[in-house]
Scaffold this motif. Structure first.
Motif, short mmCIF file in Angstrom:
data_model
loop_
_atom_site.label_atom_id
_atom_site.label_comp_id
_atom_site.label_asym_id
_atom_site.label_seq_id
_atom_site.Cartn_x
_atom_site.Cartn_y
_atom_site.Cartn_z
N PHE A 88 0.82 -1.21 0.00
CA PHE A 88 0.00 0.00 0.00
C PHE A 88 0.86 1.26 0.00
O PHE A 88 0.46 2.28 -0.58
N ALA A 89 2.02 1.22 0.60
CA ALA A 89 2.93 2.35 0.53
C ALA A 89 3.42 2.56 -0.90
O ALA A 89 3.50 3.70 -1.39
N ALA A 90 3.73 1.45 -1.59
CA ALA A 90 4.19 1.55 -2.98
C ALA A 90 3.08 2.10 -3.88
O ALA A 90 3.33 2.96 -4.73
N VAL A 91 1.86 1.61 -3.69
CA VAL A 91 0.74 2.09 -4.51
C VAL A 91 0.50 3.57 -4.26
O VAL A 91 0.30 4.36 -5.20
N THR A 92 0.53 3.98 -2.99
CA THR A 92 0.33 5.39 -2.66
C THR A 92 1.41 6.26 -3.28
O THR A 92 1.12 7.34 -3.83
N LEU A 93 2.65 5.80 -3.24
CA LEU A 93 3.76 6.56 -3.82
C LEU A 93 3.59 6.73 -5.32
O LEU A 93 3.79 7.83 -5.87
N ALA A 99 0.14 11.90 -9.90
CA ALA A 99 -0.62 13.13 -9.73
C ALA A 99 0.28 14.36 -9.89
O ALA A 99 -0.10 15.35 -10.52
N LEU A 100 1.48 14.27 -9.32
CA LEU A 100 2.42 15.38 -9.47
C LEU A 100 2.88 15.54 -10.91
O LEU A 100 3.03 16.65 -11.42
N ALA A 101 3.12 14.40 -11.59
CA ALA A 101 3.57 14.45 -12.97
C ALA A 101 2.50 15.03 -13.88
O ALA A 101 2.80 15.65 -14.91
N GLY A 102 1.23 14.84 -13.50
CA GLY A 102 0.14 15.36 -14.32
C GLY A 102 -0.31 16.76 -13.93
O GLY A 102 -1.36 17.22 -14.38
N GLY A 104 0.94 19.53 -14.73
CA GLY A 104 1.39 20.55 -15.67
C GLY A 104 2.84 20.91 -15.56
O GLY A 104 3.27 21.95 -16.10
N LEU A 105 3.64 20.09 -14.90
CA LEU A 105 5.06 20.38 -14.78
C LEU A 105 5.78 20.08 -16.09
O LEU A 105 5.33 19.24 -16.88
N PRO A 106 6.90 20.72 -16.35
CA PRO A 106 7.66 20.43 -17.57
C PRO A 106 8.11 18.98 -17.61
O PRO A 106 8.56 18.42 -16.61
N GLY A 107 7.97 18.34 -18.78
CA GLY A 107 8.37 16.94 -18.92
C GLY A 107 7.44 15.97 -18.23
O GLY A 107 7.84 14.84 -17.93
N ALA A 108 6.22 16.40 -17.99
CA ALA A 108 5.28 15.56 -17.24
C ALA A 108 4.95 14.27 -17.98
O ALA A 108 4.84 13.20 -17.39
N ARG A 109 4.79 14.36 -19.31
CA ARG A 109 4.37 13.17 -20.06
C ARG A 109 5.42 12.06 -20.02
O ARG A 109 5.08 10.91 -19.69
N PRO A 110 6.70 12.32 -20.34
CA PRO A 110 7.69 11.23 -20.25
C PRO A 110 7.85 10.70 -18.83
O PRO A 110 8.06 9.50 -18.63
N VAL A 111 7.73 11.60 -17.84
CA VAL A 111 7.82 11.14 -16.45
C VAL A 111 6.65 10.21 -16.13
O VAL A 111 6.83 9.18 -15.46
N SER A 112 5.46 10.55 -16.60
CA SER A 112 4.29 9.70 -16.35
C SER A 112 4.46 8.32 -16.97
O SER A 112 4.17 7.30 -16.34
N TRP A 113 4.95 8.28 -18.22
CA TRP A 113 5.15 7.00 -18.88
C TRP A 113 6.22 6.17 -18.16
O TRP A 113 6.10 4.95 -18.03
N ALA A 114 7.27 6.85 -17.69
CA ALA A 114 8.32 6.14 -16.95
C ALA A 114 7.77 5.57 -15.65
O ALA A 114 8.08 4.43 -15.27
#
Length: 206
Positions: A88-93, A99-102, A104-114
């Protein structure tokens, strides 16, 4: 292979001899769903499902409820709690990171895919660890062995991802199926693991 001739049902069997494996798979899924109600026990409930189905397949015998309970209790309270808290800690993380990657931060899309790739790899390793025959002795070594198998068996990883995707689709179409799906998923993961193991009659311990 089971005969179609009438056979005597053994004491405490969940179902009769016909369609035993299919019936046991569904019954184990229901037992796992009930055992997962506290949520923190879900990883151990799934591991116990894999253990009893593995034994049923390799030894060609039906599953009993007592066997499932014994497998669950074999993990011990400390390992049950530790596995649940870690998952549950891993899922929460992962959810927080996505949520942070989405946001609107720069480079959000590649970070989300990673992050999604890392989450999928972690899920596959965790499921393979749950199907490890020695997982009751410790999740950490089971995870290490699962990671090694994932590297050497990418086809098995693809099969596991497919099985998880199908389960998600079934739950989306009919949420009540979620009460039974832990059994078919445990069966699928166990079958993937048994692909790369020697047959039971070739095991040196038999």
């Amino acid at each position: 292979m089971s005969s179609f001739a009438p056979q005597r049902r053994e004491p405490s069997e969940l179902f009769g001899p016909r369609f035993t494996l299919f019936a046991d798979m569904l019954a184990v899924g229901l037992a796992a769903a009930v055992a997962s109600l506290p949520l923190i026990t879900a990883p151990t409930a799934f591991a116990a499902s894999c253990a009893v189905l593995r034994r049923s397949i390799r030894e060609d015998r039906p599953v009993t409820m007592g066997e499932y309970v014994a497998e669950f209790r074999a993990h011990g309270l400390r390992r049950v709690l530790l596995a649940g808290v870690t998952v549950f800690a891993a899922v929460t993380l992962v959810v927080l990171d996505l949520a942070l990657a989405g946001a609107g931060l720069p480079g959000a899309r590649p970070v989300s895919w990673a992050l999604i790739a890392v989450a999928v790899a972690g899920l596959v390793a965790a499921l393979r660890a749950a199907a490890d025959p020695e997982v009751a002795r410790g999740w950490r070594p089971a995870l290490s062995r699962a990671a090694a198998r994932s590297v050497t068996d990418p086809r098995g990883c693809a099969l596991i991802v497919t099985a998880v995707g199908l389960c998600v689709a079934f739950v989306w179409m009919l949420p009540l199926l979620g009460l039974l799906l832990p059994g078919p998923l445990a069966f699928a993961i166990t079958a993937v693991e048994l692909r790369i193991e020697p047959p039971a009659d070739l095991d040196p311990g038999r």
